[in-house]
Every structure is written in structure tokens, then in C-alpha cells.
Design a protein around this motif. Structure first.
Motif, PDB file in Angstrom:
ATOM      1  N   SER B  28      11.887  -0.333 -39.098  1.00  0.00           N
ATOM      2  CA  SER B  28      12.023   0.281 -40.422  1.00  0.00           C
ATOM      3  C   SER B  28      11.929   1.805 -40.364  1.00  0.00           C
ATOM      4  O   SER B  28      12.302   2.491 -41.310  1.00  0.00           O
ATOM      5  CB  SER B  28      10.954  -0.272 -41.364  1.00  0.00           C
ATOM      6  N   SER B  52      20.009   7.643 -42.322  1.00  0.00           N
ATOM      7  CA  SER B  52      19.316   6.750 -43.250  1.00  0.00           C
ATOM      8  C   SER B  52      19.304   7.267 -44.680  1.00  0.00           C
ATOM      9  O   SER B  52      18.957   6.516 -45.595  1.00  0.00           O
ATOM     10  CB  SER B  52      17.877   6.509 -42.778  1.00  0.00           C
ATOM     11  N   LYS B  68      18.949  -0.287 -46.394  1.00  0.00           N
ATOM     12  CA  LYS B  68      17.630  -0.106 -45.771  1.00  0.00           C
ATOM     13  C   LYS B  68      16.611  -1.108 -46.297  1.00  0.00           C
ATOM     14  O   LYS B  68      15.635  -1.414 -45.616  1.00  0.00           O
ATOM     15  CB  LYS B  68      17.147   1.322 -46.022  1.00  0.00           C
ATOM     16  N   LYS B  71      17.192  -3.932 -44.105  1.00  0.00           N
ATOM     17  CA  LYS B  71      17.441  -3.518 -42.724  1.00  0.00           C
ATOM     18  C   LYS B  71      18.734  -4.129 -42.197  1.00  0.00           C
ATOM     19  O   LYS B  71      18.742  -4.841 -41.175  1.00  0.00           O
ATOM     20  CB  LYS B  71      16.244  -3.848 -41.843  1.00  0.00           C
ATOM     21  N   GLU B  92      20.287   1.741 -33.053  1.00  0.00           N
ATOM     22  CA  GLU B  92      19.423   2.501 -33.951  1.00  0.00           C
ATOM     23  C   GLU B  92      18.603   3.503 -33.163  1.00  0.00           C
ATOM     24  O   GLU B  92      18.333   3.323 -31.977  1.00  0.00           O
ATOM     25  CB  GLU B  92      18.498   1.547 -34.721  1.00  0.00           C
TER      26      GLU B  92
END
Lengths: 116, 114
Positions: B28, B52, B68, B71, B92
Motif C-alpha cells: 500500500s 499514485s 489505490k 490496490k 511497483e
């Protein structure tokens, strides 16, 4: 222009032998990375160099694995006393630099290592 | 060249159709995401990225969507062509940790039928 090159492209070795895998990054690229990629999986980080300094080796599986980049250009990944579980594709990548921002990593064609 | 398509989720589409490839990411704290294309015998090749603070980013024939909350990342390819056949990986980065350590997700094998 020339991309990242790796040699040899294929390496077959017997268990217990040492192997050295070479990476020649894109000219002018300061940062160099080694990854290992199992069949069907994404690359897994091994180690990272900025110029000749090894900044991060947290992904190296054990002390049989080592890497160097003595002049800040070509890098060698060495595996001592190879084991069958070391069989994988070993990929090198390079980028312009990493300080302050992410810079695109360009991947080489890889070295397919088979330990018999 | 070697096959990177074994044991992978697969998506088969007809030439000219749109393709959607999905990816669930794990961290996260990750704040930068990249889609890579890997053709047989080659290394991963950058396609498109997204930070993000964005939900959507468009490139040439490709769009990346980022959710987000759950995810989740997706790659949309418009008017898919046979040359799009490859394995696609999302990756990521948590730049608060290290801004270079790519963590790759599971790949998806895209096959485009002519």
C-alpha cells in the motif's frame, strides 16, 4: 543505439562449479541492476550499483552470490559452488541514475543458467 | 528463445479487439507503477507508468488505470495487434523505501489471434 548486452546468453554448468555472468550496460548509464527471473515469473531484484559502488545487495540469496562493477561500467555476477536451484534466467538492467527520482530501467536479454 | 508463458494467466483476443490486463499489487506504500511487455526471448520492455497521485494515464493505444483503494492496476490496449502478443507484467516501487527496487507482479500472457 546499443542496448544492454549480456554474455553468455546460455550457460550450462555442473553442480559445484563457479560461473561468472557478464553485463554490459547502455553507455552512459550510471546505475546497474541484477535480477533473477524464474520461468513464468517476473524478475526478482538481486543487487544494485551506482557507478562502481554496490548500494544494495539485499536480494542476493546467499553468500555464494556476489557481484562487482569495478570501473563503473561492465558488471559481473558470480555464483560459486552452483546448485540446481540456481538454474534461472539472470537479467541485467541499467538506467541513467536513480537519485531523486525513478529512472527507467532497460533490461538486457538475459543469461539462461542451467545447473546439471 | 525461451518461453515465459508457462503457468501464467492467459488472455486470448481477436485482432482489433480491446484487451484489458489486470494486476493486483501488494504494498500500500507503493507510489509508482509500471507496465512491462516481455516478448519471448527478450527482456521486459517499458510500456507506460503511473504515479499514485493519478487514477489514469494514456499513451499510444494503451491506458493504465490505478485504483489505490483496492490496490488494483489495469492495462488497456486498444485495437490489439498480433505484435502485442507477449507476457505483460506490472511492477511497483515504494520510493519511500528505495526508488529503484522494482517488485514485479504475476505476468499475464496475451495471445492475439489474427
Amino acid at each position: 543505439g546499443a542496448g544492454v548486452s549480456q554474455s553468455p546468453r546460455y550457460k550450462v554448468t555442473k553442480r559445484g562449479q563457479d560461473v561468472a555472468l557478464r553485463c554490459d550496460p547502455i553507455s552512459g548509464h550510471v546505475s546497474l541492476y541484477w535480477y533473477r527471473q524464474a520461468l513464468g515469473q517476473g524478475p526478482e531484484f538481486l543487487t544494485y550499483f551506482n557507478y562502481e559502488a554496490q548500494q544494495d545487495k539485499s536480494g542476493l540469496p546467499n553468500d555464494r552470490f556476489s557481484a562487482e562493477r569495478p570501473e563503473g561500467s561492465i558488471s559481473t555476477l558470480t555464483i560459486q559452488r552452483t546448485e540446481q536451484r540456481d538454474s534461472a534466467m539472470y537479467r541485467c538492467a541499467s538506467s541513467l541514475r536513480t537519485q531523486g527520482a525513478y529512472y527507467e530501467q532497460y533490461f538486457g536479454p538475459g543469461t539462461r543458467l542451467t545447473v546439471t | 528463445g525461451e518461453s515465459v508463458g508457462l503457468h501464467l494467466p492467459t488472455l486470448s483476443v481477436q485482432e482489433g479487439d480491446n484487451s484489458i490486463i489486470n494486476c493486483a499489487y501488494s504494498n500500500s506504500a507503493s507510489d509508482y507503477f509500471i507496465w512491462y511487455k516481455q516478448e519471448s526471448g527478450k527482456g521486459p520492455q517499458f510500456i507506460i507508468d503511473i504515479r499514485s497521485n493519478m487514477d489514469k494515464r494514456q499513451g499510444q493505444r494503451v491506458t493504465v488505470l490505478l485504483n489505490k483503494t483496492v490496490k488494483h492496476l489495469s492495462l488497456q490496449i486498444a485495437a490489439t495487434q498480433p505484435g502485442d502478443s507477449a507476457v505483460y507484467f506490472c511492477a511497483e516501487i515504494d520510493s519511500g523505501g528505495s526508488n529503484y527496487k522494482l517488485t514485479f507482479g504475476k505476468g499475464t500472457l496475451l495471445t492475439v489471434n489474427p
